[in-house]
Design an enzyme around this catalytic site. Structure first.
Site, PDB file in Angstrom:
ATOM      1  N   THR A 230       0.817  -1.219   0.000  1.00  0.00           N
ATOM      2  CA  THR A 230       0.000   0.000   0.000  1.00  0.00           C
ATOM      3  C   THR A 230       0.856   1.277   0.000  1.00  0.00           C
ATOM      4  O   THR A 230       1.967   1.251   0.516  1.00  0.00           O
ATOM      5  CB  THR A 230      -0.848  -0.042   1.292  1.00  0.00           C
ATOM      6  N   ARG A 258     -13.872  -7.773  -0.926  1.00  0.00           N
ATOM      7  CA  ARG A 258     -13.250  -7.469   0.378  1.00  0.00           C
ATOM      8  C   ARG A 258     -12.740  -6.029   0.394  1.00  0.00           C
ATOM      9  O   ARG A 258     -12.128  -5.561  -0.554  1.00  0.00           O
ATOM     10  CB  ARG A 258     -12.089  -8.445   0.629  1.00  0.00           C
ATOM     11  N   VAL A 259     -13.006  -5.327   1.489  1.00  0.00           N
ATOM     12  CA  VAL A 259     -12.487  -3.973   1.647  1.00  0.00           C
ATOM     13  C   VAL A 259     -11.580  -3.954   2.874  1.00  0.00           C
ATOM     14  O   VAL A 259     -11.961  -4.473   3.922  1.00  0.00           O
ATOM     15  CB  VAL A 259     -13.635  -2.949   1.813  1.00  0.00           C
ATOM     16  N   GLY A 260     -10.393  -3.374   2.719  1.00  0.00           N
ATOM     17  CA  GLY A 260      -9.445  -3.317   3.842  1.00  0.00           C
ATOM     18  C   GLY A 260      -9.594  -2.049   4.655  1.00  0.00           C
ATOM     19  O   GLY A 260     -10.614  -1.349   4.591  1.00  0.00           O
ATOM     20  N   ASP A 261      -8.570  -1.744   5.414  1.00  0.00           N
ATOM     21  CA  ASP A 261      -8.595  -0.580   6.314  1.00  0.00           C
ATOM     22  C   ASP A 261      -8.370   0.750   5.594  1.00  0.00           C
ATOM     23  O   ASP A 261      -8.805   1.802   6.071  1.00  0.00           O
ATOM     24  CB  ASP A 261      -7.498  -0.739   7.380  1.00  0.00           C
ATOM     25  N   THR A 281      -0.479   0.967   7.025  1.00  0.00           N
ATOM     26  CA  THR A 281      -0.297  -0.117   6.069  1.00  0.00           C
ATOM     27  C   THR A 281      -0.097  -1.416   6.835  1.00  0.00           C
ATOM     28  O   THR A 281       0.543  -1.423   7.879  1.00  0.00           O
ATOM     29  CB  THR A 281       0.905   0.136   5.132  1.00  0.00           C
ATOM     30  N   GLY A 282      -0.669  -2.494   6.324  1.00  0.00           N
ATOM     31  CA  GLY A 282      -0.543  -3.773   7.012  1.00  0.00           C
ATOM     32  C   GLY A 282      -1.787  -4.606   6.813  1.00  0.00           C
ATOM     33  O   GLY A 282      -2.588  -4.339   5.909  1.00  0.00           O
ATOM     34  N   GLY A 284      -5.115  -5.396   6.935  1.00  0.00           N
ATOM     35  CA  GLY A 284      -6.232  -4.482   7.121  1.00  0.00           C
ATOM     36  C   GLY A 284      -7.279  -4.886   8.139  1.00  0.00           C
ATOM     37  O   GLY A 284      -7.824  -4.027   8.846  1.00  0.00           O
TER      38      GLY A 284
HETATM   39  N1  ASP Z   1      -3.807  -2.393   4.570  1.00  0.00           N
HETATM   40  C1  ASP Z   1      -4.010  -2.908   3.257  1.00  0.00           C
HETATM   41  C2  ASP Z   1      -5.249  -3.753   3.253  1.00  0.00           C
HETATM   42  O1  ASP Z   1      -5.416  -4.553   4.141  1.00  0.00           O
HETATM   43  C3  ASP Z   1      -2.860  -3.711   2.749  1.00  0.00           C
HETATM   44  C4  ASP Z   1      -1.499  -3.141   2.977  1.00  0.00           C
HETATM   45  O2  ASP Z   1      -1.343  -2.113   3.604  1.00  0.00           O
HETATM   46  O3  ASP Z   1      -0.553  -3.720   2.498  1.00  0.00           O
HETATM   47  O4  ASP Z   1      -5.998  -3.663   2.329  1.00  0.00           O
END
Ligand code: ASP
Length: 362
Positions: A230, A258-261, A281-282, A284
């Site tokens: 991200t 799917r929707v992340g953070d 980032t990480g 989600g």
């Molecule tokens: N946070 C993002 C998600 O889960 C992925 C990422 O940051 O690498 O969609």
């Protein structure tokens, strides 16, 4: 002979001329003090020329030494270019929102990062993108999720914030809105790079019948870090306004829809002029449940905790205890920054008006 003759007229004229010259000699000083007063008033109104920009390109990547040196260099160059683009805007007195959008657009257009072109693919092998932006001055925010034909989702998110009555618009609706707003559209295939396709094929052969997020339960470790990447940016401008933005393809092999953070305000993205601007980032699912970005701001607002300490607690204690991988970038209203991550690497960089400038991976 007139004794005691006295020319009133010439006496008063001389005095007037003398007095006028006297006042005139002070004129430059009067001018100067007026100028100082105006400048002081302007400075009280702005941030005394101070600005800060922090960016990230995801908390993916393996341990140092596993990535080819050439590739590492490429990442650093691209991070630096994104940073310079945003920094130039801030240095000229531009807004934090403009700087954040420009830096993110640049990274969206770079196939190295998991956002825009080069995004990771969902379980069906398609790119579904999420993005959000928030204005710390007004408290307004905009986001899009699950879009697959908007070239720069961050710009669509900004239009949602500025040109709609909503905060988050998903899928088709977001695409129709963005198109009407004149945002550039592309074919879904535009986002798929040969590298990401290869990653997806590898993922597919290992995960027959599985989607990428079936491990996102508290206590379960985050799946392979190659699924991250991200991009995000946070900024403080010369007017003292904060802004945050984040853009992503999500996680490799994620379920369709799917929707992340990232586009969830308060989870992956948050900005508030009273406290700070955050982009995360990480993994989600954890960042949503922990409301990470707002949590950081709330710690600062309610307990007066410094931004560095709050960031440390969230990433190194709270998330690490859940075995949730990731990191964040934040800048507070006074220009202090933090960039904690509990992974092997986080692509990142920052630039400040005082000349500090750095890009790093590990
Ligand atoms: N946070 C993002 C998600 O889960 C992925 C990422 O940051 O690498 O969609």
């Amino acid at each position: 002979m007139k004794i005691g003759s006295f020319n009133h007229k010439s006496f008063y004229t001389t005095r007037f001329v003398f007095f006028f010259c006297f006042i005139l000699s002070f004129w430059p000083l009067i001018e100067l003090s007026a100028q100082i007063e105006t400048a002081a008033a302007a400075m009280a109104d702005d941030n005394s020329g101070r600005w800060v920009l922090v960016i990230h390109g995801g908390a993916g990547g393996g341990v140092k030494g596993t990535m080819a040196e050439e590739k590492e260099k490429e990442y650093l160059v691209k991070l630096d270019e994104a940073l310079n683009l945003g920094a130039k805007i801030l240095a000229k007195g531009g807004s934090s929102l403009d700087a954040v959008e420009a830096a993110i657009r640049y990274m969206e257009d770079c196939p190295l990062f998991n956002a825009g072109v080069g995004a990771v693919l969902n379980e069906d092998g398609k790119a579904e993108l999420d993005a959000a932006i928030m204005d710390g001055r007004s408290g307004m925010a905009g986001a899009v999720a699950g879009v697959s034909i908007i070239k720069n989702p961050i710009s669509a998110a900004r239009r949602v914030m500025e040109k709609s009555n909503h905060v988050l618009i998903i899928g088709k609706g977001a695409e129709i809105f963005a198109k009407k707003q004149g945002v550039e559209m592309v074919e879904p295939a535009y986002f798929i790079t040969p590298e990401r396709l290869q990653d997806w094929e590898k993922w597919k052969s290992k995960n027959k019948g599985n989607s990428g997020n079936n491990q996102a339960k508290p206590g379960n470790p985050t799946p392979g870090q190659e699924k991250h990447g991200t991009v995000g940016a946070v900024a403080l401008d010369q007017q003292g306004n904060l802004a945050a933005g984040t853009s992503t393809g999500g996680m490799m092999g994620k379920m369709v829809g799917r929707v992340g953070d990232t586009p969830i305000i308060g989870a992956g993205t948050y900005a508030n002029n009273k406290t700070c601007a955050v982009s995360a980032t990480g993994h989600g699912e954890y960042f949503i449940r922990d409301v990470v970005a707002y949590d950081l701001s709330a710690m600062m607002e309610y307990s007066g905790m410094p931004v560095e300490k709050a960031g440390q607690i969230i990433i190194m204690d709270k998330l690490a205890q859940q075995k949730a991988n990731g990191g964040l970038i934040a800048v507070d209203k006074d220009g202090n920054i933090c960039l904690p991550f509990n992974t092997n690497a986080m692509f990142r960089g920052f630039a400040k008006s005082n000349g500090e400038h750095e890009v790093a991976i590990y």
